[in-house]
Design a protein around this motif. Structure first.
Motif, PDB file in Angstrom:
ATOM      1  N   ALA A   1     -20.435  34.626  13.259  1.00 21.11           N
ATOM      2  CA  ALA A   1     -19.577  33.453  13.091  1.00 21.11           C
ATOM      3  C   ALA A   1     -20.148  32.504  12.046  1.00 21.11           C
ATOM      4  O   ALA A   1     -19.416  32.009  11.176  1.00 21.11           O
ATOM      5  CB  ALA A   1     -19.405  32.724  14.421  1.00 21.11           C
ATOM      6  N   PHE A   2     -21.466  32.267  12.091  1.00 23.37           N
ATOM      7  CA  PHE A   2     -22.083  31.352  11.130  1.00 23.37           C
ATOM      8  C   PHE A   2     -22.090  31.938   9.723  1.00 23.37           C
ATOM      9  O   PHE A   2     -22.023  31.197   8.745  1.00 23.37           O
ATOM     10  CB  PHE A   2     -23.505  30.989  11.565  1.00 23.37           C
ATOM     11  CG  PHE A   2     -23.545  29.859  12.553  1.00 23.37           C
ATOM     12  CD1 PHE A   2     -23.619  28.544  12.116  1.00 23.37           C
ATOM     13  CD2 PHE A   2     -23.506  30.104  13.911  1.00 23.37           C
ATOM     14  CE1 PHE A   2     -23.649  27.489  13.019  1.00 23.37           C
ATOM     15  CE2 PHE A   2     -23.535  29.070  14.830  1.00 23.37           C
ATOM     16  CZ  PHE A   2     -23.607  27.752  14.388  1.00 23.37           C
ATOM     17  N   GLU A   3     -22.153  33.249   9.625  1.00 25.67           N
ATOM     18  CA  GLU A   3     -22.143  33.893   8.305  1.00 25.67           C
ATOM     19  C   GLU A   3     -20.860  33.571   7.542  1.00 25.67           C
ATOM     20  O   GLU A   3     -20.887  33.347   6.342  1.00 25.67           O
ATOM     21  CB  GLU A   3     -22.290  35.402   8.474  1.00 25.67           C
ATOM     22  CG  GLU A   3     -22.469  36.142   7.164  1.00 25.67           C
ATOM     23  CD  GLU A   3     -22.715  37.615   7.385  1.00 25.67           C
ATOM     24  OE1 GLU A   3     -21.897  38.425   6.908  1.00 25.67           O
ATOM     25  OE2 GLU A   3     -23.726  37.954   8.037  1.00 25.67           O
ATOM     26  N   GLY A   4     -19.742  33.532   8.259  1.00 28.75           N
ATOM     27  CA  GLY A   4     -18.472  33.212   7.626  1.00 28.75           C
ATOM     28  C   GLY A   4     -18.360  31.753   7.208  1.00 28.75           C
ATOM     29  O   GLY A   4     -17.640  31.423   6.276  1.00 28.75           O
ATOM     30  N   GLY A   5     -19.050  30.870   7.920  1.00 33.97           N
ATOM     31  CA  GLY A   5     -19.079  29.458   7.549  1.00 33.97           C
ATOM     32  C   GLY A   5     -17.847  28.654   7.937  1.00 33.97           C
ATOM     33  O   GLY A   5     -17.763  27.476   7.616  1.00 33.97           O
ATOM     34  N   ASP A   6     -16.902  29.256   8.627  1.00 31.37           N
ATOM     35  CA  ASP A   6     -15.682  28.547   9.025  1.00 31.37           C
ATOM     36  C   ASP A   6     -15.969  27.738  10.291  1.00 31.37           C
ATOM     37  O   ASP A   6     -16.261  28.319  11.336  1.00 31.37           O
ATOM     38  CB  ASP A   6     -14.565  29.558   9.281  1.00 31.37           C
ATOM     39  CG  ASP A   6     -13.263  28.930   9.749  1.00 31.37           C
ATOM     40  OD1 ASP A   6     -13.163  27.684   9.806  1.00 31.37           O
ATOM     41  OD2 ASP A   6     -12.328  29.699  10.044  1.00 31.37           O
ATOM     42  N   PRO A   7     -15.877  26.393  10.231  1.00 24.35           N
ATOM     43  CA  PRO A   7     -16.176  25.573  11.405  1.00 24.35           C
ATOM     44  C   PRO A   7     -15.330  25.913  12.630  1.00 24.35           C
ATOM     45  O   PRO A   7     -15.815  25.838  13.756  1.00 24.35           O
ATOM     46  CB  PRO A   7     -15.902  24.144  10.940  1.00 24.35           C
ATOM     47  CG  PRO A   7     -15.994  24.198   9.461  1.00 24.35           C
ATOM     48  CD  PRO A   7     -15.551  25.586   9.070  1.00 24.35           C
ATOM     49  N   VAL A   8     -14.095  26.291  12.436  1.00 22.86           N
ATOM     50  CA  VAL A   8     -13.224  26.640  13.561  1.00 22.86           C
ATOM     51  C   VAL A   8     -13.722  27.919  14.226  1.00 22.86           C
ATOM     52  O   VAL A   8     -13.775  28.026  15.453  1.00 22.86           O
ATOM     53  CB  VAL A   8     -11.756  26.781  13.105  1.00 22.86           C
ATOM     54  CG1 VAL A   8     -10.877  27.278  14.231  1.00 22.86           C
ATOM     55  CG2 VAL A   8     -11.238  25.457  12.561  1.00 22.86           C
ATOM     56  N   GLU A   9     -14.127  28.899  13.418  1.00 19.91           N
ATOM     57  CA  GLU A   9     -14.659  30.150  13.952  1.00 19.91           C
ATOM     58  C   GLU A   9     -15.985  29.921  14.662  1.00 19.91           C
ATOM     59  O   GLU A   9     -16.236  30.489  15.731  1.00 19.91           O
ATOM     60  CB  GLU A   9     -14.844  31.167  12.820  1.00 19.91           C
ATOM     61  CG  GLU A   9     -15.279  32.519  13.296  1.00 19.91           C
ATOM     62  CD  GLU A   9     -15.438  33.524  12.154  1.00 19.91           C
ATOM     63  OE1 GLU A   9     -16.106  34.536  12.389  1.00 19.91           O
ATOM     64  OE2 GLU A   9     -14.894  33.294  11.060  1.00 19.91           O
ATOM     65  N   ILE A  10     -16.826  29.073  14.096  1.00 22.93           N
ATOM     66  CA  ILE A  10     -18.116  28.759  14.711  1.00 22.93           C
ATOM     67  C   ILE A  10     -17.897  28.074  16.066  1.00 22.93           C
ATOM     68  O   ILE A  10     -18.536  28.418  17.058  1.00 22.93           O
ATOM     69  CB  ILE A  10     -18.965  27.880  13.774  1.00 22.93           C
ATOM     70  CG1 ILE A  10     -19.370  28.688  12.537  1.00 22.93           C
ATOM     71  CG2 ILE A  10     -20.195  27.330  14.507  1.00 22.93           C
ATOM     72  CD1 ILE A  10     -19.950  27.854  11.405  1.00 22.93           C
ATOM     73  N   GLN A  11     -16.985  27.123  16.101  1.00 25.80           N
ATOM     74  CA  GLN A  11     -16.677  26.418  17.337  1.00 25.80           C
ATOM     75  C   GLN A  11     -16.174  27.397  18.404  1.00 25.80           C
ATOM     76  O   GLN A  11     -16.591  27.337  19.564  1.00 25.80           O
ATOM     77  CB  GLN A  11     -15.647  25.333  17.088  1.00 25.80           C
ATOM     78  CG  GLN A  11     -15.251  24.577  18.336  1.00 25.80           C
ATOM     79  CD  GLN A  11     -14.089  23.643  18.090  1.00 25.80           C
ATOM     80  OE1 GLN A  11     -13.266  23.889  17.215  1.00 25.80           O
ATOM     81  NE2 GLN A  11     -14.027  22.581  18.855  1.00 25.80           N
ATOM     82  N   ALA A  12     -15.304  28.297  18.011  1.00 26.09           N
ATOM     83  CA  ALA A  12     -14.770  29.289  18.957  1.00 26.09           C
ATOM     84  C   ALA A  12     -15.892  30.192  19.473  1.00 26.09           C
ATOM     85  O   ALA A  12     -15.956  30.488  20.676  1.00 26.09           O
ATOM     86  CB  ALA A  12     -13.676  30.116  18.296  1.00 26.09           C
ATOM     87  N   ALA A  13     -16.789  30.616  18.592  1.00 25.37           N
ATOM     88  CA  ALA A  13     -17.896  31.481  19.002  1.00 25.37           C
ATOM     89  C   ALA A  13     -18.843  30.744  19.942  1.00 25.37           C
ATOM     90  O   ALA A  13     -19.297  31.315  20.942  1.00 25.37           O
ATOM     91  CB  ALA A  13     -18.653  31.991  17.772  1.00 25.37           C
TER      92      ALA A  13
END
Length: 79
Positions: free
Chosen positions: A28-40
């Motif tokens: 999730a952090f590799e992609g850098g998308d805050p929404v994806e990080i929050q979901a993970a």
């Protein structure tokens, strides 16, 4: 089958141990998308147990649920 009849995917059901948590969060952090990080982060918190995490962190369980839900405010959504 209608989309409304499909079950929503819940990643937390497949995260079983610290290795799973770390790999999932790293992706999730590799992609850098805050929404994806929050979901993970929310998925890992749910997999670990929100009540235990609240107790360990000193943050109210309800506050964790709010912060890690899709209604939370990752930095990319701020105006």
């Amino acid at each position: 089958m209608k989309i409304s009849e499909m079950m929503e995917f819940d990643a937390s059901k497949y995260l079983k141990d610290e290795t799973d948590y770390r790999l999932y969060l790293a992706q999730a952090f590799e992609g850098g998308d805050p929404v994806e990080i929050q979901a993970a982060l929310g998925d890992v918190a749910k997999a670990r147990g929100m009540t235990a995490l609240a107790r360990e962190s000193g943050i109210a369980r309800e506050a964790l649920y709010r912060a890690l839900s899709d209604k939370g405010m990752p930095s990319s959504r701020r105006s």
